[in-house]
Each structure stands twice: as structure tokens, then as C-alpha cells.
Write a protein that holds these residues in place. Structure first.
Motif, PDB file in Angstrom:
ATOM      1  N   PRO A  30       0.893  -1.303   0.175  1.00 21.31           N
ATOM      2  CA  PRO A  30       0.040   0.029   0.049  1.00 21.31           C
ATOM      3  C   PRO A  30       1.063   1.150  -0.031  1.00 21.31           C
ATOM      4  CG  PRO A  30      -0.832  -1.507   1.376  1.00 21.31           C
ATOM      5  CD  PRO A  30       0.378  -2.158   1.201  1.00 21.31           C
ATOM      6  N   GLU A  31       2.111   1.170   0.690  1.00 19.60           N
ATOM      7  CA  GLU A  31       2.768   2.478   0.733  1.00 19.60           C
ATOM      8  C   GLU A  31       3.482   2.803  -0.553  1.00 19.60           C
ATOM      9  OE1 GLU A  31       3.246   0.008   2.747  1.00 19.60           O
ATOM     10  OE2 GLU A  31       2.227   0.809   4.782  1.00 19.60           O
ATOM     11  N   ALA A  32       3.976   1.729  -1.389  1.00 20.11           N
ATOM     12  CA  ALA A  32       4.281   1.902  -2.475  1.00 20.11           C
ATOM     13  C   ALA A  32       3.215   2.387  -3.492  1.00 20.11           C
ATOM     14  CB  ALA A  32       4.914   0.557  -3.228  1.00 20.11           C
ATOM     15  N   LYS A  33       2.291   2.060  -3.466  1.00 28.14           N
ATOM     16  CA  LYS A  33       1.025   2.522  -4.392  1.00 28.14           C
ATOM     17  C   LYS A  33       0.905   3.823  -4.296  1.00 28.14           C
ATOM     18  CE  LYS A  33      -1.858  -1.630  -5.634  1.00 28.14           C
ATOM     19  NZ  LYS A  33      -1.768  -1.567  -6.696  1.00 28.14           N
ATOM     20  N   GLU A  34       0.945   4.260  -2.833  1.00 23.70           N
ATOM     21  CA  GLU A  34       0.436   5.794  -2.430  1.00 23.70           C
ATOM     22  C   GLU A  34       1.851   6.529  -3.071  1.00 23.70           C
ATOM     23  OE1 GLU A  34       0.624   5.483   2.026  1.00 23.70           O
ATOM     24  OE2 GLU A  34      -1.347   4.476   1.873  1.00 23.70           O
ATOM     25  N   GLN A  35       3.001   6.146  -2.971  1.00 24.40           N
ATOM     26  CA  GLN A  35       4.098   6.856  -3.431  1.00 24.40           C
ATOM     27  C   GLN A  35       3.991   7.039  -5.139  1.00 24.40           C
ATOM     28  OE1 GLN A  35       6.511   8.421  -1.706  1.00 24.40           O
ATOM     29  NE2 GLN A  35       7.006   9.241  -3.751  1.00 24.40           N
ATOM     30  N   VAL A  36       3.887   5.729  -5.507  1.00 27.42           N
ATOM     31  CA  VAL A  36       3.591   5.830  -7.155  1.00 27.42           C
ATOM     32  C   VAL A  36       2.601   6.887  -7.606  1.00 27.42           C
ATOM     33  CG1 VAL A  36       3.273   4.649  -9.134  1.00 27.42           C
ATOM     34  CG2 VAL A  36       4.691   3.568  -7.489  1.00 27.42           C
ATOM     35  N   LEU A  37       1.424   6.797  -6.979  1.00 31.70           N
ATOM     36  CA  LEU A  37       0.264   7.527  -7.169  1.00 31.70           C
ATOM     37  C   LEU A  37       0.761   8.848  -7.001  1.00 31.70           C
ATOM     38  CD1 LEU A  37      -2.646   6.958  -8.459  1.00 31.70           C
ATOM     39  CD2 LEU A  37      -3.544   7.236  -6.497  1.00 31.70           C
ATOM     40  N   ALA A  38       1.185   9.327  -5.948  1.00 36.82           N
ATOM     41  CA  ALA A  38       1.623  10.625  -5.629  1.00 36.82           C
ATOM     42  C   ALA A  38       2.660  11.096  -6.743  1.00 36.82           C
ATOM     43  CB  ALA A  38       2.416  10.772  -4.340  1.00 36.82           C
ATOM     44  N   ASN A  39       3.384  10.351  -7.142  1.00 39.19           N
ATOM     45  CA  ASN A  39       4.477  10.684  -8.373  1.00 39.19           C
ATOM     46  C   ASN A  39       3.672  10.905  -9.670  1.00 39.19           C
ATOM     47  OD1 ASN A  39       7.017  10.733  -7.018  1.00 39.19           O
ATOM     48  ND2 ASN A  39       7.232   8.535  -7.206  1.00 39.19           N
ATOM     49  N   LEU A  40       2.771  10.010  -9.824  1.00 41.21           N
ATOM     50  CA  LEU A  40       1.902  10.568 -11.100  1.00 41.21           C
ATOM     51  C   LEU A  40       0.914  11.639 -10.885  1.00 41.21           C
ATOM     52  CD1 LEU A  40       0.616   6.661 -11.794  1.00 41.21           C
ATOM     53  CD2 LEU A  40       2.135   8.165 -13.265  1.00 41.21           C
TER      54      LEU A  40
END
Length: 190
Positions: A30-40
Motif C-alpha cells: 500500500p505504501e508503494a502504491k501511495e508513493q507511485v500515485l503521488a508521483n503520477l
């Protein structure tokens, strides 16, 4: 810089964005998903990326994330949509994908940034064709409540929405209705 160098930079941009989308799709964290979505969402701020983000179906990804239980994913998704809907093609896509309703649902979030992005996104999505939906009576009632918030950012943004996007008749109708009903949409936490 030569045209060939610019072409290589652009190809690198597309490949990088593709890698982010792929990482989002395959990661279980979940943390990785959050970070990637923040980058996008951050990349959605730059008009140079609009075409690539459309090509990679990131608008659909953001729209899908608006219904997640994870408030952080919702915050980044609505932030990304807010960044993208300044572009006419993106705005049209979001409207055609029936994206107004999930944006309106974000108004009930307890996350201040989510609510701020949702209000701003509704402003950007308002067109003569979408105005009936973006300024529907429940939305105007919600903006009236937000305009009374102790949170200055939220109250100011809501006042701008009421003044610039709603007719005086809509505001009056919402005021009259609000006197007789409980709106039920909580204000975001400060």
C-alpha cells in the motif's frame, strides 16, 4: 539542443511514466502504491505529460482510485485529476467518463486536501454542458456549509465557487433548503 536529443528526452519521459504505471499495477505494498500515485499526480501538473498520461490511461487510474477506502490514494488521485482537468481534452474525457459524480463524492472526505482538490476540480470541470451536474443543489448546499468553515482556505474556495459558478437563485434555493434539512456532509478535519 537538437531535435534528436529532444525526441530522446520525450521517449525517456514516456518510458518513465510507463514504468510508474506498471509499478502501481504490480506492487502489493500500500505504501508503494501511495508513493507511485503521488508521483503520477505530480507529473500530471506538467502539460508536457498530458498526452503520455492519456496514452497510459492514467486518467482512468485516477478516476478508479476515487472510490478506494485508502484516503491517501483518494487524495493523490483527486489531486492528479485536478492537475489534469485544466486541459480541454482531459476535461472532456473526465466528463464523458462520468467523472463528476466521484469528484462530488470526494466533498464528503475528512481529508482537507481531498476536499480542496475536489472543489477546485469541480470548478475546472464546469462547462455550459456540465454546469447542471457540477452545481447541483446538494453541491451548492455543501459549498454553503464549507463557506462557513473556520478553515479559511476552504471557506474562501467555497465562496469563490458560490460566487463564480452558481447563480444567485441556486444559492438562495440551497439556503432555503438548508434551513429545513440536515445536510449531513461533515467538514474536513483541520
Amino acid at each position: 539542443m537538437s531535435q534528436k536529443q529532444r525526441d530522446l528526452l520525450e521517449l525517456g519521459r514516456l518510458e518513465y511514466l510507463q514504468a510508474l504505471v506498471t509499478e502501481f499495477q504490480v506492487t502489493e505494498s500500500p505504501e508503494a502504491k501511495e508513493q507511485v500515485l503521488a508521483n503520477l499526480a505530480n507529473f500530471a501538473y506538467d502539460p508536457k505529460n498530458y498526452e503520455y498520461l492519456r496514452q497510459l490511461q492514467v486518467l482512468d487510474l485516477f478516476l478508479d482510485m476515487l472510490t478506494e477506502d485508502n484516503e491517501i490514494l483518494v487524495e493523490f488521485a483527486i489531486g492528479g485529476l485536478c492537475n489534469l482537468c485544466l486541459d480541454k481534452t482531459n476535461k472532456d474525457y473526465i466528463l464523458e467518463a462520468e467523472g463528476v459524480a466521484p469528484v462530488i463524492n470526494c466533498l464528503s472526505s475528512s481529508n482537507e486536501e481531498t476536499v480542496m482538490s475536489a472543489v477546485t476540480t469541480l470548478m475546472y470541470l464546469t462547462t455550459p454542458q456540465s454546469r447542471q451536474q457540477t452545481t447541483a443543489l446538494p453541491v451548492v448546499e455543501c459549498m454553503l456549509r464549507f463557506s462557513l468553515s473556520a478553515n479559511r482556505r476552504l471557506s474562501n474556495l467555497a465562496r469563490i465557487f458560490l460566487q463564480d459558478y452558481c447563480s444567485p437563485m441556486q444559492v438562495e434555493e440551497a439556503r432555503n433548503l438548508s434551513k429545513h434539512t440536515a445536510v449531513g456532509i461533515p467538514l474536513p478535519k483541520d
